[in-house]
Design a protein around this motif. Structure first.
Motif, PDB file in Angstrom:
ATOM      1  N   ASP A  47      -3.201  -1.997 -10.600  1.00 11.11           N
ATOM      2  CA  ASP A  47      -1.752  -1.897 -10.685  1.00 11.11           C
ATOM      3  C   ASP A  47      -1.162  -3.300 -10.695  1.00 11.11           C
ATOM      4  O   ASP A  47      -1.508  -4.121  -9.835  1.00 11.11           O
ATOM      5  N   GLU A  48      -0.305  -3.579 -11.668  1.00 10.92           N
ATOM      6  CA  GLU A  48       0.307  -4.891 -11.860  1.00 10.92           C
ATOM      7  C   GLU A  48      -0.758  -5.989 -11.982  1.00 10.92           C
ATOM      8  O   GLU A  48      -0.602  -7.099 -11.484  1.00 10.92           O
ATOM      9  N   GLY A  49      -1.890  -5.634 -12.597  1.00  5.18           N
ATOM     10  CA  GLY A  49      -2.949  -6.596 -12.857  1.00  5.18           C
ATOM     11  C   GLY A  49      -3.884  -6.843 -11.691  1.00  5.18           C
ATOM     12  O   GLY A  49      -4.780  -7.674 -11.780  1.00  5.18           O
ATOM     13  N   ILE A  50      -3.706  -6.106 -10.585  1.00  3.16           N
ATOM     14  CA  ILE A  50      -4.517  -6.320  -9.390  1.00  3.16           C
ATOM     15  C   ILE A  50      -5.382  -5.086  -9.122  1.00  3.16           C
ATOM     16  O   ILE A  50      -4.861  -3.999  -8.881  1.00  3.16           O
ATOM     17  N   PRO A  51      -6.718  -5.243  -9.141  1.00  2.00           N
ATOM     18  CA  PRO A  51      -7.583  -4.100  -8.819  1.00  2.00           C
ATOM     19  C   PRO A  51      -7.621  -3.877  -7.309  1.00  2.00           C
ATOM     20  O   PRO A  51      -7.737  -4.824  -6.538  1.00  2.00           O
TER      21      PRO A  51
END
Length: 60
Positions: A47-51
């Protein structure tokens, strides 16, 4: 999350390979999607580039 990270990421539970499922991306950056472990049958959200690689029982 950069797609190149797939070379080093592993399932936090079994250390197995993960499968990347992309819902949206910008260039080679995955913005939204999931990482899936076939061995554990677990999904890890991106989500938003963060795993979020926390085991499922530790996520809110």
């Amino acid at each position: 999350m950069k797609e190149e990270l797939m070379e080093i990421l592993a399932c936090p539970l079994c250390k197995g390979d993960l499968i990347l499922n992309t819902q949206s991306k910008e260039g080679n950056e995955v913005i939204k999607g999931t990482l899936y472990c076939k061995k554990c049958n677990e999904y890890y959200p991106i989500d938003e580039g963060i795993p979020n690689m926390l085991p499922p029982h530790l996520r809110e």
